[in-house]
Design a protein around this motif. Structure first.
Motif, PDB file in Angstrom:
ATOM      1  N   GLU A   2       0.830  -1.193   0.000  1.00 35.10           N
ATOM      2  CA  GLU A   2       0.000   0.000   0.000  1.00 35.10           C
ATOM      3  C   GLU A   2       0.868   1.248   0.000  1.00 35.10           C
ATOM      4  N   THR A   3       0.399   2.258  -0.720  1.00 30.78           N
ATOM      5  CA  THR A   3       1.115   3.524  -0.694  1.00 30.78           C
ATOM      6  C   THR A   3       0.569   4.366   0.447  1.00 30.78           C
ATOM      7  N   GLU A   4       1.435   5.138   1.035  1.00 26.63           N
ATOM      8  CA  GLU A   4       1.042   5.988   2.153  1.00 26.63           C
ATOM      9  C   GLU A   4       0.228   7.170   1.638  1.00 26.63           C
ATOM     10  N   VAL A   5      -0.883   7.435   2.283  1.00 24.74           N
ATOM     11  CA  VAL A   5      -1.725   8.572   1.925  1.00 24.74           C
ATOM     12  C   VAL A   5      -1.252   9.767   2.741  1.00 24.74           C
ATOM     13  N   ILE A   6      -0.896  10.821   2.035  1.00 26.47           N
ATOM     14  CA  ILE A   6      -0.435  12.033   2.705  1.00 26.47           C
ATOM     15  C   ILE A   6      -1.584  13.030   2.715  1.00 26.47           C
ATOM     16  N   GLU A   7      -1.876  13.536   3.886  1.00 24.61           N
ATOM     17  CA  GLU A   7      -2.926  14.537   4.037  1.00 24.61           C
ATOM     18  C   GLU A   7      -2.308  15.836   4.532  1.00 24.61           C
ATOM     19  N   VAL A   8      -2.758  16.939   3.954  1.00 25.88           N
ATOM     20  CA  VAL A   8      -2.318  18.264   4.387  1.00 25.88           C
ATOM     21  C   VAL A   8      -3.559  19.114   4.622  1.00 25.88           C
ATOM     22  N   ASN A   9      -3.395  20.182   5.351  1.00 22.91           N
ATOM     23  CA  ASN A   9      -4.506  21.112   5.556  1.00 22.91           C
ATOM     24  C   ASN A   9      -4.437  22.206   4.503  1.00 22.91           C
ATOM     25  N   CYS A  10      -5.579  22.552   3.958  1.00 24.43           N
ATOM     26  CA  CYS A  10      -5.669  23.657   3.008  1.00 24.43           C
ATOM     27  C   CYS A  10      -5.179  24.920   3.717  1.00 24.43           C
ATOM     28  N   PRO A  11      -4.227  25.643   3.127  1.00 24.41           N
ATOM     29  CA  PRO A  11      -3.704  26.843   3.783  1.00 24.41           C
ATOM     30  C   PRO A  11      -4.744  27.951   3.956  1.00 24.41           C
ATOM     31  N   THR A  12      -5.814  27.906   3.187  1.00 21.68           N
ATOM     32  CA  THR A  12      -6.823  28.958   3.261  1.00 21.68           C
ATOM     33  C   THR A  12      -7.910  28.644   4.280  1.00 21.68           C
ATOM     34  N   CYS A  13      -8.495  27.445   4.195  1.00 24.46           N
ATOM     35  CA  CYS A  13      -9.638  27.135   5.062  1.00 24.46           C
ATOM     36  C   CYS A  13      -9.352  26.062   6.103  1.00 24.46           C
ATOM     37  N   GLY A  14      -8.252  25.341   5.944  1.00 25.45           N
ATOM     38  CA  GLY A  14      -7.886  24.322   6.921  1.00 25.45           C
ATOM     39  C   GLY A  14      -8.461  22.941   6.655  1.00 25.45           C
ATOM     40  N   LYS A  15      -9.277  22.796   5.626  1.00 28.37           N
ATOM     41  CA  LYS A  15      -9.866  21.505   5.287  1.00 28.37           C
ATOM     42  C   LYS A  15      -8.761  20.516   4.913  1.00 28.37           C
ATOM     43  N   ILE A  16      -8.954  19.244   5.241  1.00 33.74           N
ATOM     44  CA  ILE A  16      -7.964  18.220   4.922  1.00 33.74           C
ATOM     45  C   ILE A  16      -7.983  17.932   3.422  1.00 33.74           C
ATOM     46  N   VAL A  17      -6.784  17.898   2.829  1.00 34.21           N
ATOM     47  CA  VAL A  17      -6.616  17.638   1.403  1.00 34.21           C
ATOM     48  C   VAL A  17      -5.696  16.436   1.252  1.00 34.21           C
ATOM     49  N   ILE A  18      -6.099  15.479   0.439  1.00 29.47           N
ATOM     50  CA  ILE A  18      -5.233  14.337   0.143  1.00 29.47           C
ATOM     51  C   ILE A  18      -4.242  14.779  -0.919  1.00 29.47           C
ATOM     52  N   TRP A  19      -2.955  14.572  -0.640  1.00 24.78           N
ATOM     53  CA  TRP A  19      -1.899  15.001  -1.558  1.00 24.78           C
ATOM     54  C   TRP A  19      -1.756  13.952  -2.651  1.00 24.78           C
ATOM     55  N   GLY A  20      -2.376  14.220  -3.779  1.00 25.53           N
ATOM     56  CA  GLY A  20      -2.314  13.284  -4.890  1.00 25.53           C
ATOM     57  C   GLY A  20      -3.041  13.846  -6.094  1.00 25.53           C
ATOM     58  N   GLU A  21      -3.062  13.059  -7.153  1.00 25.06           N
ATOM     59  CA  GLU A  21      -3.671  13.516  -8.400  1.00 25.06           C
ATOM     60  C   GLU A  21      -5.165  13.780  -8.272  1.00 25.06           C
ATOM     61  N   GLN A  22      -5.809  13.174  -7.285  1.00 22.33           N
ATOM     62  CA  GLN A  22      -7.237  13.408  -7.093  1.00 22.33           C
ATOM     63  C   GLN A  22      -7.516  14.798  -6.517  1.00 22.33           C
ATOM     64  N   SER A  23      -6.468  15.520  -6.132  1.00 20.34           N
ATOM     65  CA  SER A  23      -6.601  16.883  -5.598  1.00 20.34           C
ATOM     66  C   SER A  23      -5.826  17.840  -6.504  1.00 20.34           C
ATOM     67  N   PRO A  24      -6.432  18.285  -7.599  1.00 19.18           N
ATOM     68  CA  PRO A  24      -5.699  19.091  -8.585  1.00 19.18           C
ATOM     69  C   PRO A  24      -5.266  20.469  -8.088  1.00 19.18           C
TER      70      PRO A  24
END
Length: 68
Positions: A2-24
């Motif tokens: 399995e590949t590790e899923v990296i999550e970051v917070n949106c710098p503007t609103c703080g919502k969690i964003v998955i770091w990958g191609e599904q998050s353009p």
């Protein structure tokens, strides 16, 4: 494997964003948050800090350097 899923917070609103191609718009959650951030930079609400040794006019000249 399995590949590790990296999550970051949106710098503007703080919502969690998955770091990958599904998050353009990464690291932003959406185009709106991306444009809000761009607007803050354009309005100079955000800036990259400096050590203060250079002024706005340092290394700036209206003369054409090729004319010398």
């Amino acid at each position: 494997m399995e590949t590790e899923v990296i999550e970051v917070n949106c710098p503007t609103c703080g919502k969690i964003v998955i770091w990958g191609e599904q998050s353009p718009y990464r690291p932003f959650c959406c185009k709106r948050c991306q444009l809000i951030d761009l607007g803050e930079w354009a309005d100079e609400e955000k800036r990259i800090s400096s050590n203060g040794e250079l002024s706005d006019s340092d290394e700036w000249s209206e003369e054409d350097p090729l004319q010398h």
